[in-house]
Design a protein around this motif. Structure first.
Motif, PDB file in Angstrom:
ATOM      1  N   THR A 102       0.823  -1.209   0.000  1.00 51.28           N
ATOM      2  CA  THR A 102       0.000   0.000   0.000  1.00 51.28           C
ATOM      3  C   THR A 102       0.860   1.265   0.000  1.00 51.28           C
ATOM      4  O   THR A 102       0.476   2.277  -0.577  1.00 51.28           O
ATOM      5  CB  THR A 102      -0.934   0.015   1.221  1.00 51.28           C
TER       6      THR A 102
ATOM      7  N   ASP B  76       0.549   4.201  -2.820  1.00 58.01           N
ATOM      8  CA  ASP B  76       0.423   5.628  -2.510  1.00 58.01           C
ATOM      9  C   ASP B  76       1.526   6.453  -3.153  1.00 58.01           C
ATOM     10  O   ASP B  76       1.282   7.551  -3.659  1.00 58.01           O
ATOM     11  CB  ASP B  76       0.451   5.846  -0.989  1.00 58.01           C
TER      12      ASP B  76
ATOM     13  N   ARG C 218      -9.539   1.498  -5.403  1.00 59.18           N
ATOM     14  CA  ARG C 218      -8.670   2.526  -5.985  1.00 59.18           C
ATOM     15  C   ARG C 218      -8.986   2.714  -7.462  1.00 59.18           C
ATOM     16  O   ARG C 218      -9.109   3.848  -7.948  1.00 59.18           O
ATOM     17  CB  ARG C 218      -7.208   2.132  -5.784  1.00 59.18           C
TER      18      ARG C 218
ATOM     19  N   PRO D  60       1.245  12.437  -3.705  1.00 66.45           N
ATOM     20  CA  PRO D  60       1.393  12.772  -2.287  1.00 66.45           C
ATOM     21  C   PRO D  60       2.090  14.100  -2.079  1.00 66.45           C
ATOM     22  O   PRO D  60       3.080  14.411  -2.732  1.00 66.45           O
ATOM     23  CB  PRO D  60       2.237  11.604  -1.745  1.00 66.45           C
TER      24      PRO D  60
ATOM     25  N   TYR E  70       2.746   8.265   5.216  1.00 69.13           N
ATOM     26  CA  TYR E  70       2.043   6.978   5.167  1.00 69.13           C
ATOM     27  C   TYR E  70       1.787   6.467   6.586  1.00 69.13           C
ATOM     28  O   TYR E  70       0.714   5.945   6.889  1.00 69.13           O
ATOM     29  CB  TYR E  70       2.871   5.963   4.382  1.00 69.13           C
TER      30      TYR E  70
ATOM     31  N   SER F 156      -1.117   8.199   7.995  1.00 68.19           N
ATOM     32  CA  SER F 156      -2.346   7.691   7.398  1.00 68.19           C
ATOM     33  C   SER F 156      -2.825   6.438   8.126  1.00 68.19           C
ATOM     34  O   SER F 156      -4.015   6.289   8.419  1.00 68.19           O
ATOM     35  CB  SER F 156      -2.119   7.379   5.914  1.00 68.19           C
TER      36      SER F 156
ATOM     37  N   SER G 289      -6.162   7.330   1.691  1.00 65.21           N
ATOM     38  CA  SER G 289      -6.011   6.566   0.462  1.00 65.21           C
ATOM     39  C   SER G 289      -6.914   5.333   0.453  1.00 65.21           C
ATOM     40  O   SER G 289      -6.999   4.594   1.439  1.00 65.21           O
ATOM     41  CB  SER G 289      -4.557   6.127   0.300  1.00 65.21           C
TER      42      SER G 289
ATOM     43  N   THR H  91      -4.958   2.120   1.058  1.00 58.28           N
ATOM     44  CA  THR H  91      -4.588   1.830   2.438  1.00 58.28           C
ATOM     45  C   THR H  91      -5.748   1.219   3.204  1.00 58.28           C
ATOM     46  O   THR H  91      -5.585   0.212   3.915  1.00 58.28           O
ATOM     47  CB  THR H  91      -4.108   3.107   3.150  1.00 58.28           C
TER      48      THR H  91
END
Length: 542
Positions: free
Chosen positions: A144, A148, A202, A294, A300, A303, A437, A440
């Protein structure tokens, strides 16, 4: 809309004035916007505000304003468009996801054939399915992160490429003494699915519009389900049980492996041609306000922390894991359950598996269409969960009635709801975690599904072997019932839907926005700067 106008809207909301908000960026300025008394400082231009009045704004409201929300640039950024290429992307993804799912279940459904050919136990063949779940848990975080940071195309190429490599490696394992090679090949395919299972939401969000996103996600999941269905159907046909002819068994296994490798290669080449990270223009307002890549302050790790602090998502995480883990366990052990109750019925075991998954495919599409029309995410998810529990009960207590035709019907009902639940969890997760995301949130959902799948498969397999299929299925029923209770506790806050509604409703009245958590906005959105949105009512909860 210029930054000054955004400030004026917040000022009017603070003082109790409710004016019509023109959400479209192509709407002309309201009359009097340039007037000094219209929320601006008497000595300044239209874009200036009174410092005393600006202090009254909440910090998160000021920070939510787009830094580049000026003039024509904002208009261009918020322009949306749908491209025909989205259907090609969806089709290619669904097909190579199909092949990966086929390779997952192709051993389990004819476990008795592989145990005899390779001279191994049922438990060792079960691990060829469990390795898919086992590989996913530690690898989902780097996968993931890669999605991203590097985008959709590279992730898709890794998934299709590893799937192709694993298929060709299996072709070299067709010999009774090469069980280790086929295990290695299955591990490669298991790594490939890490770059596949988290992509449906996604692909749907990045390429499809707000009125088709749930259907697109369901169609993307559909490919994986169809692969499982074909995995139930074809192996018993291509590799029939020939207990006294190992040479013929090896020949039949070779046909299945080489056919899979050829199809995987063609799909990898199509992935290279078709896949792109995203379309030139975003398909929805919710995607338009997100950065194309990003930002500098995106983390990340943050997140993941944000998702872990989201109570609704944590409840969904556990309940989704229970339901999907139960489906994985039933799929893996179906052959053993049928063979324990109905002797010499390998072909019918595959057909029952096919019935289970095909019914689930129909359920997935119907649920996706229903969500696009109603946006009742929690109500639909809870209803499907309850019906899955009832389906599991019926399947459990009718399995050993010496009526295999009845098993076809009960398995179909179980599959319709249990498999149909899969895209519901993805889409519900995206809604309650936006703007985090999609990869994620979906990745974490799949990770929990794999963990529960491993645990449930091992325990149910042990109960089925030591006792009977009834005890193993009752074990699953208890966990599914617990999942119903957890789903009922989820607080439904459809954040992505609200963002899209802002763009669609040009004459909605402005209301003060409730802040769910008293923290700075940059922490809530993890570096993603969003425009201030209209606050809509949450989905009605039970």
């Amino acid at each position: 809309m210029v930054a000054g106008e955004l400030v004026q809207e917040h000022l009017r909301a603070d003082t109790g004035e409710f004016d019509d908000i023109a959400v479209s960026r192509k709407t002309p300025e309201p009359e009097g916007a340039a007037d000094p008394t219209y929320g601006a400082a008497p000595t300044g231009g239209a874009g200036e505000t009174d410092p005393e009045r600006e202090k009254e704004l909440q910090p998160d409201e000021r920070e939510a304003m787009l830094p580049n929300a000026g003039g024509g640039e904002a208009k261009e950024k918020l322009e949306t468009k749908l491209y025909r290429r989205r259907f090609a992307v969806l089709a290619v993804f669904s097909l190579y996801s199909l092949v990966n799912a086929f390779q997952w279940i192709q051993y389990s459904i004819i476990a008795n054939v592989f145990t005899r050919y390779y001279g191994v136990t049922n438990g060792m063949v079960d691990w060829l399915s469990i390795v898919y779940m086992l590989a996913y848990v530690p690898l989902i975080f780097p996968a993931t992160w890669l999605l991203d940071r590097k985008g959709l195309r590279l992730t898709a190429l890794l998934g299709a490429g590893l799937n192709c490599a694993g298929a060709w490696l299996k072709c070299a394992s067709v010999s009774p003494g090469l069980f280790g090679v086929t295990v290695t090949a299955q591990v490669v395919c298991a790594v490939a699915q890490v770059f596949i299972l988290g992509l449906p939401s996604r692909v749907a969000s990045v390429w499809f519009g707000p009125r088709e996103v749930s259907t697109a996600c369901a169609a993307a999941v559909l490919g994986n389900q169809l692969g499982t269905a074909i995995g139930f159907l074809l192996p018993p046909v291509l590799v029939p049980n020939t207990p006294h002819d190992d040479k013929l068994t090896g020949h039949n296994i070779s046909i299945m492996f080489y056919g899979t490798a050829t199809v995987s290669t063609a799909l990898f080449l199509l992935t290279v041609i078709v896949f792109k990270d995203r379309p030139p223009l975003p398909p929805s307002h919710a995607q338009a306000v997100l950065p194309a890549s990003p930002t500098a302050d995106y983390s990340y790790k943050q997140s993941i922390v944000n998702l872990m602090k989201n109570k609704a998502f944590m409840l969904l995480l556990v309940s989704y894991g229970m339901m999907t883990g139960s489906f994985y366990s039933v799929s893996t052990l179906l052959n053993q359950m049928i063979m324990a109750c109905y002797k010499n019925q390998e072909l019918n075991a595959g057909r029952i598996g096919l019935t289970l998954v095909v019914a689930g495919m129909v359920g997935s599409i119907l649920c996706g269409v229903w969500l696009d029309r109603t946006k009742t995410y929690k109500m639909t998810t809870l209803l499907v969960y309850v019906l899955s529990f009832l389906g599991m009960l019926v399947f459990t207590f009718t399995l050993d009635l010496s009526n295999i035709i009845l098993v076809f019907f009960t398995a179909g009902a179980l599959g319709f709801f249990m498999t149909g639940y899969l895209p519901l969890g993805f889409e519900f997760g995206v809604e309650i975690t936006y703007p985090e995301s999609e990869g994620t949130s979906s990745g974490l959902l799949n990770a929990f599904a794999q963990m529960f799948g491993i645990i449930f498969t091992l325990i149910q397999g042990k109960l089925t072997t030591d006792y009977n299929p009834l005890i193993g299925n009752i074990f699953l029923c208890a966990w599914i019932f617990l999942g119903i209770l957890l789903t009922a506790l989820i607080k439904s806050d459809l954040k992505r839907h609200n963002m899209n509604m802002e763009a669609d409703n040009n004459h909605m009245k402005a209301h003060p926005t409730e802040c769910p958590v008293d923290v700075p906005s940059e922490k809530k959105t993890n570096g993603v700067t969003l425009e201030p949105s209209i606050s809509f009512s949450r989905e009605t909860s039970l």
